[in-house]
Write a protein that holds these residues in place. Structure first.
Motif, PDB file in Angstrom:
ATOM      1  N   ASN A  64       6.021  -5.855  11.311  1.00  0.00           N
ATOM      2  CA  ASN A  64       4.643  -5.416  11.530  1.00  0.00           C
ATOM      3  C   ASN A  64       3.685  -5.918  10.443  1.00  0.00           C
ATOM      4  O   ASN A  64       2.607  -5.370  10.254  1.00  0.00           O
ATOM      5  N   MET A  65       4.083  -6.965   9.746  1.00  0.00           N
ATOM      6  CA  MET A  65       3.240  -7.426   8.645  1.00  0.00           C
ATOM      7  C   MET A  65       1.932  -8.018   9.134  1.00  0.00           C
ATOM      8  O   MET A  65       0.953  -8.062   8.393  1.00  0.00           O
ATOM      9  N   GLY A  66       1.910  -8.459  10.383  1.00  0.00           N
ATOM     10  CA  GLY A  66       0.654  -8.980  10.927  1.00  0.00           C
ATOM     11  C   GLY A  66      -0.429  -7.928  10.883  1.00  0.00           C
ATOM     12  O   GLY A  66      -1.600  -8.232  10.636  1.00  0.00           O
ATOM     13  N   PHE A  67      -0.043  -6.676  11.110  1.00  0.00           N
ATOM     14  CA  PHE A  67      -1.018  -5.585  11.073  1.00  0.00           C
ATOM     15  C   PHE A  67      -1.246  -5.086   9.658  1.00  0.00           C
ATOM     16  O   PHE A  67      -2.373  -4.892   9.230  1.00  0.00           O
ATOM     17  N   THR A  68      -0.130  -4.895   8.942  1.00  0.00           N
ATOM     18  CA  THR A  68      -0.288  -4.437   7.558  1.00  0.00           C
ATOM     19  C   THR A  68      -1.087  -5.466   6.758  1.00  0.00           C
ATOM     20  O   THR A  68      -1.885  -5.104   5.897  1.00  0.00           O
ATOM     21  N   GLY A  69      -0.866  -6.735   7.090  1.00  0.00           N
ATOM     22  CA  GLY A  69      -1.598  -7.802   6.405  1.00  0.00           C
ATOM     23  C   GLY A  69      -3.099  -7.668   6.598  1.00  0.00           C
ATOM     24  O   GLY A  69      -3.879  -7.986   5.701  1.00  0.00           O
ATOM     25  N   ILE A  70      -3.509  -7.191   7.773  1.00  0.00           N
ATOM     26  CA  ILE A  70      -4.938  -6.974   8.016  1.00  0.00           C
ATOM     27  C   ILE A  70      -5.467  -5.954   7.020  1.00  0.00           C
ATOM     28  O   ILE A  70      -6.531  -6.123   6.425  1.00  0.00           O
TER      29      ILE A  70
END
Lengths: 567, 373, 326
Positions: B285-291
């Motif tokens: 889920n790093m795509g979201f956490t990255g946001i």
């Protein structure tokens, strides 16, 4: 028409901020059942005054009386309670809704029934002569249809007093005729109609009386049947005020930019530029006078390469004669090609023949300034993007109307804003901030820009300083053509004069300066020649030194049809 | 007179205006205040909801991150991964292109890596395999990002919805390939024996070094390169971009290639250096956490090191709290991190807007009713 | 034949979860807010509903028959209320504080999944038997459904919440299309400045749309646990996947509740198809999962390439409205 008073403005004053006074002690009456034209130049406070009637603004001082009673109008909703409805220049419609849905939007005391509403819309349309399809979606409509929806929206709410802000600005002559028929029908029905306008022929045609505002102040009201366009123009523009601008005589003036028959239709299909032709000459300031929205913005954007015209030519005379070739403006390949065409000569006058000479040698010749242009380049800039224009070596500078939305980036500092023009130069990967930084410092000191440092975001500067930065950047490239749209709008007197002086200096340096302005006094004191634009057409070319204000005023409000018959 | 009373009644209790400017110290103070407030709430909730002494919680959080050397390295490694994903997103965000597809871009990067490892690992010299892995993962990530970008540039297709959908397409693809490449009876791929990226010093260091290089690279790219400058201009005003002759479509597409490529690189690290395999949850889920990481740092690559570290620190710490206090599942961790997010998101309002409270001012009422700005 | 009917019934059961999520998100998006917190809010609703079931079942003495009405009523109300907590946080942050919608939504999803896990960890201890009894009530259909052959099975064999969802969809379609409230809501989402000028309370409409939308999504979570998943809660991430698909469905249904009914069943079919089709190899089964997303992307591309005005997201979607921005 009777003389019952529908609206009375009593000492209305409204200021924005501490400096700009939009309306000052305005007092006059509007009669029931009349069509009153509110006439004035841009910035004369017409729209502000009417916005106070419509509840958008609230006056700082003064009172408004509706049908003899004092009215407190603090919101558009209040305005409706007094049966006042305003049709703004920018339509407030929901694109995906049908006409009927937009018309009933926000009405609280009526059951939601599109069929019934459509029937009532039909009745209103029939009564006044509108043509409307209640089920048509707004996004499928022409501008004139959208305007119809706005007018019916107001009538549907039972308005007796209608204010139309520049209703004809977006319409074709045929549509204007239809609108006028409708307005007369509404007058017959007893509605009071106020139209904000600055087109004199329309004022003469439609209105019973004309109220005139100048620079926020009320000048007077006259009966249309007892006045003339000339008299109205005089009231509107006032006496000529001599400004203290140094105007030097043009020197070595020659044709620099020739605009031929430029035509442009915007996305809505409205003809914004209609066969525009003129010439801008080096060493002079060419003023462009006109009511705002007559096509000035599009004209400059077309020249700058931001808009593709539908027809016509933009010819640029590049004064290259007797100047050495630079590798900055021409690639090696271009130099070779041009040499074959015989475009160059050596300092001694002999023709340049590059065949059989190695690239290295050619480069050295160029570096040593041994290759010199034979004649001026003549280039067609039409359909060139801003980048292509620059790559052609045309030094065209443009100070756009929208300073922080187009010319500059508000969130960037002065140095980065300097880079907007120059960042492509130099190292292919990295930007060079050294030169822009020097330029920023130079502009700050030379133009006396008030800023904490060259690293302050532009949006924090005052309007005058923002404009100095923008103009400073645009003139820093020693432009051959400098276009400036409303460069002093919103500036105080001192900043304005600073800008005038900068423009004059550019003219003295041999640039062809095109100045789009709205203040006639300034245009007449600053410019060497003035072209007047009205409805996308050039209605006249005048000498800046001999023209008078009324002359310009009349040309500005001239109707396209008249132009045709006069010619 | 009754009328003017009416005007006063209409005057709202407070009204909000946009701040044009706020001093740096004040905005920092607001942000720090928000985090402190968030931690305070966490402490209160811990003691009320879970009946745990909040100080014990904070101690455990620290222990969860620094308790053993391994934990510390994992903290750094995961911070590095999250940081790279966050960094990958900012060029797009700076252009106001909402790339919500980080997960998908990481996943296809991992997928490409695993494919290379599976089919070329051991067949070719390691060095060549690594280069092919790098290229494959970067290209895969770039393709995944550039498809929505092309449609955005030419047809103005909503990019947030498009990139969001691309995540799940990637996830389904990974599930498919996991199935056909699976080695054991269960639906997983055993760690690949061949083609793994080399370890430098310890197994965590490679990732950390790569992240450090990318952070520096991106900070320089955005601040000093012509591309970075163009990105800022396009993001601030498309009108200005056109005025100075920037091809907006080209910049959008080029930037998303970069964005996707960097996510693909994270996929490479995850699959090639850390997990040596892949699954549908490889992207964590790093795509979201990255946001979040990017947003909290206001798109500043250097500050993002801190925000990524902060988020990973909390995540790891909360994970430890759960284990230690016997709370099953990742309930606590997500609640707490969610809460911290809320506070930090909300504080942005106080940075960009100013609230004026109207204290029974009689004369002011009429003036401000004009309501112009 | 019989198999197919069973599959269709299962597909409907799955599809209705999507439908709830989709309806809630349509309502939210119509007000101009892209709520990426929907998956988390669905979890919160599920947890709330389960909590309600647990509380109600706890009040019964041993072996007492739970009342159908009370069980459903209490659990639905609690599902909606718990979901509204998430909705309220989202609305406060994005409407009142004008925070970025994407970031806020993602934070809600993180928070919601944790919140749900926490609540479920409290409920779980007595999940087994209680949920097994409760689920029967949720799945209770008309007594004569079984006697009507395939027709009865497909159309009448479902629990109350299936019909409730469809009624809700029709009601929403009607409200959006035929009532003043719907018109006002659409105006708020399309062009808040125009709506504001027309005297519509933009903030109130946004709040109500987001809250009601969240409540609907929450009921979807409850339906998933009690009906679709046969009275068992696995973990939050399973349910999150449903939430994301629900957002996809909004695009697929081009923001129209009536299309969402058919779309949800289609999505349900895609979702269960891998397990339903006989003779299909397992690899192909996996690839089937792509289809709902793929067709959503295709719909998204088509509507933008052809610039079909009737199939666009609300024009104000994702933008914050601040009256003084002019």
């Amino acid at each position: 028409m009777n003389n019952e008073i529908a609206v009375r403005f009593d000492g209305i004053t409204k200021a924005f901020g501490s400096k700009v006074v939009a309306n000052k002690d305005v007092t006059f009456d509007i009669y029931k059942g009349e069509i009153l034209s509110l006439l004035g130049e841009n910035g004369s406070g017409k729209t502000t005054l009417m916005n106070m009637l419509a509840g958008i603004y609230y006056p700082d001082k003064g009172k408004i009386f509706i049908n003899g009673e004092e009215a407190v109008i603090t919101s558009p909703h209040d305005a409706f309670r007094y049966k006042i409805g305003m049709i703004h220049q920018h339509f407030k419609l929901v694109d995906v809704f049908s006409a009927a849905q937009n018309i009933v939007l926000g009405i609280k005391d009526e059951k939601y029934n599109i069929k019934k509403a459509s029937a009532r819309i039909g009745e209103i349309a029939k009564k006044y002569g509108f043509i409307i399809d209640p089920n048509k979606k707004i996004h499928e409509m022409s501008v004139s249809e959208k305007q119809t929806v706005e007018i019916i929206k107001v009538l549907y709410r039972g308005a007796d007093i209608l204010v139309l802000d520049e209703p004809t600005a977006v319409l074709t002559p045929q549509e204007i005729e239809k609108l006028f028929v409708i307005l007369r029908n509404m007058r017959r029905d007893g509605k009071t109609i106020i139209i904000i306008t600055h087109k004199l022929n329309e004022v003469m045609e439609i209105s019973d009386r004309v109220a005139i505002l100048r620079k926020g102040e009320y000048v007077g009201t006259v009966e249309t049947s007892r006045t003339s366009e000339k008299a109205l123009t005089e009231m509107m523009v006032g006496q000529k005020i001599e400004l203290n601008i140094d105007r030097s005589e043009p020197k070595n003036s020659e044709d620099r930019l020739i605009i031929k028959n430029i035509t442009y239709k915007n996305r809505e299909g409205v003809l914004v530029l209609d066969d525009v032709s003129f010439t801008a000459r080096s060493g002079e300031i060419l003023g462009v006078a006109g009511i705002s929205g007559s096509g000035q913005k599009e004209l400059l954007e077309t020249i700058a390469g931001l808009i593709k015209p539908d027809g016509g030519d933009i010819i640029f005379h590049n004064p290259k004669k007797d100047k050495p070739v630079t590798l900055f403006h021409k690639t090696l390949k271009q130099v070779k090609e041009l040499a074959v065409k015989g475009c160059f000569h050596y300092p001694d006058g002999s023709p340049v023949n590059l065949s059989g000479i190695s690239d290295k040698q050619i480069k050295r010749l160029i570096d040593e300034e041994k290759i010199i242009f034979n004649e001026d380049e003549i280039m067609d800039l039409r359909n060139k993007t801003p980048l292509q224009i620059r790559e052609l070596g045309v030094r065209l500078s443009f100070v756009p109307e929208d300073r922080l939305g187009m010319g500059l980036v508000g969130n960037m500092d002065i140095v980065d804003n300097m880079m907007l023009r120059s960042y492509r130069k130099g190292n292919p990967i990295f930007v060079d901030r050294k030169k822009p930084s020097d330029l920023a410092d130079k502009i700050i000191s030379e133009l006396q820009v008030v800023t904490p440092s060259s690293h302050t975001p532009i949006r924090r500067l005052s309007g005058g300083n923002v404009q100095k930065v923008l103009v400073g950047r645009e003139i820093s490239y020693a432009p051959k053509v400098l276009m400036a749209a409303y460069p002093v709008r919103g500036l105080d007197i001192n900043s304005s004069y600073a800008i005038y002086n900068l423009l004059t200096k550019q003219k003295e340096n041999g640039a062809a300066v095109i100045f789009v302005g709205e203040d006639l006094d300034v245009l007449l004191s600053l410019c060497d020649r003035i072209i007047v634009i009205s409805g996308g057409q050039i209605t006249g070319v005048l000498d800046g030194r001999t023209a008078n204000k009324e002359e310009v005023g009349l040309l500005m409000t001239k109707h396209s049809k008249e132009v045709e018959t006069n010619d | 007179m009754t009328n003017s009373n009416k005007t006063q009644q209409r005057e709202p209790l407070f009204h909000i205006t946009k701040r044009t400017d706020i001093p740096l110290w004040k905005s920092l103070l607001i942000r720090v205040g928000a985090i402190v407030l968030g931690l305070l709430i966490i402490a209160i909730i811990c003691s009320i909801m879970f009946g745990i002494n909040p100080f014990a919680v904070f101690a455990t959080i620290i222990e969860g991150n620094f308790g053993t050397e391994r934990r510390f390295w994992i903290l750094l490694q995961d911070t590095a991964l999250l940081l790279v994903v966050g960094l990958a997103l900012i060029p797009a965000f700076k252009m106001k292109f909402w790339n919500l597809g980080g997960n998908g871009q990481v996943l296809v990067g991992a997928l490409a890596t695993v494919a290379v490892m599976k089919f070329l690992g051991g067949e070719l010299p390691d060095g060549i395999v690594w280069v092919i892995m790098l290229l494959a993962s970067v290209i895969a990530g770039a393709i995944w990002a550039v498809i929505p970008a092309i449609f955005k540039a030419f047809f103005n297709t909503n990019e947030s919805l498009f990139t969001l959908m691309m995540n799940y397409i990637a996830e389904a693809l990974v599930l498919y390939f996991v199935y056909i490449w699976k080695t054991g009876a269960s639906d997983t791929i055993e760690p690949m024996p061949m083609g793994n990226l080399p370890t430098i010093g310890n197994p965590f260091l490679l990732t950390i070094i790569v992240a450090a290089i990318i952070t520096v690279f991106l900070a320089i790219y955005l601040k000093f390169s012509k591309h970075g400058y163009e990105i800022s201009v396009v993001g601030e005003s498309q009108n200005t971009a056109k005025y100075i002759g920037i091809n907006v479509k080209k910049v959008v597409i080029r930037t998303l290639v970069l964005s996707g490529a960097m996510c693909g690189l994270v996929g490479l690290l995850l699959a090639g250096a850390i997990d040596h395999t892949m699954s549908a949850t490889t992207a964590q889920n790093m795509g979201f956490t990255g946001i979040m990481v990017a947003w909290l740092a206001k798109f500043n690559p250097i500050i993002m090191v801190l925000s990524a570290l902060g988020i990973q620190f909390l995540t790891k710490g909360m994970g430890r709290v759960q284990k230690k206090f016997g709370i099953t599942s990742d309930a606590v961790s997500n609640i707490m991190i969610g809460l911290i997010y809320f506070f930090v998101i909300a504080c942005e309002f106080f940075i960009s807007y100013k609230i004026h409270i109207n204290l029974k001012s009689k004369n002011k009422a009429k003036n401000s009713d004009g309501g112009n700005k | 034949m019989g198999d197919y009917i069973v599959h269709i019934v299962t597909a409907i059961g799955v599809g209705i979860v999507f439908l709830y999520g989709c309806l809630g998100e349509i309502l939210t998006e119509k007000s101009g807010h892209l709520n990426l917190g929907i998956p988390g809010i669905m979890c919160m609703g599920a947890a709330g509903g389960c909590y309600g079931v647990s509380v109600y079942m706890g009040t019964l003495s041993n072996n007492a028959e739970p009342s159908w009405f009370l069980l459903l009523f209490i659990s639905i109300i609690l599902a909606a209320l718990f979901a509204c907590i998430g909705g309220l946080i989202y609305a406060f942050l994005t409407v009142s504080l004008r925070c970025n919608q994407n970031v806020t939504g993602l934070a809600i999803t993180t928070f919601g999944s944790g919140f749900a896990e926490y609540v479920m960890s409290m409920v779980k201890s007595n999940e087994g038997t209680e949920f097994a009894i409760a689920k029967l009530k949720f799945k209770a259909s008309l007594p004569f459904a079984g006697n009507l052959g395939w027709f009865g099975q497909i159309f009448l064999s479902h629990g109350f919440l299936v019909y409730f969802a469809i009624v809700l969809a029709i009601l929403m379609w009607f409200t959006l299309k035929k009532t003043r409230i719907g018109l006002n809501l659409c105006a708020v989402g399309e062009n808040p400045a125009t709506a504001d000028a027309a005297g519509i309370n933009v903030t109130a409409y946004k709040y109500v749309a987001i809250l009601v939308g969240s409540a609907i999504v929450g009921v979807g979570g409850l339906f998933y646990v009690m009906d679709s998943n046969n009275g068992s809660w696995e973990n939050a991430s399973t349910l999150l996947a449903y939430g994301w698909l629900a957002i996809a469905l909004v695009i697929f249904a081009v923001w129209k509740p009536n299309f969402a009914i058919l779309g949800s069943i289609l999505f349900g079919i895609f979702y269960i198809a891998p397990n339903a089709i006989k003779g299909i190899d397992l690899a192909t089964m996996k690839i089937f999962k792509i289809f709902p997303y793929l067709i959503t992307v295709i719909v998204l591309i088509f509507t933008s390439v052809f610039d079909s005005k009737n199939a666009q997201p609300p024009a104000g979607l994702g933008l914050t409205y601040f009256r003084e921005d002019r």
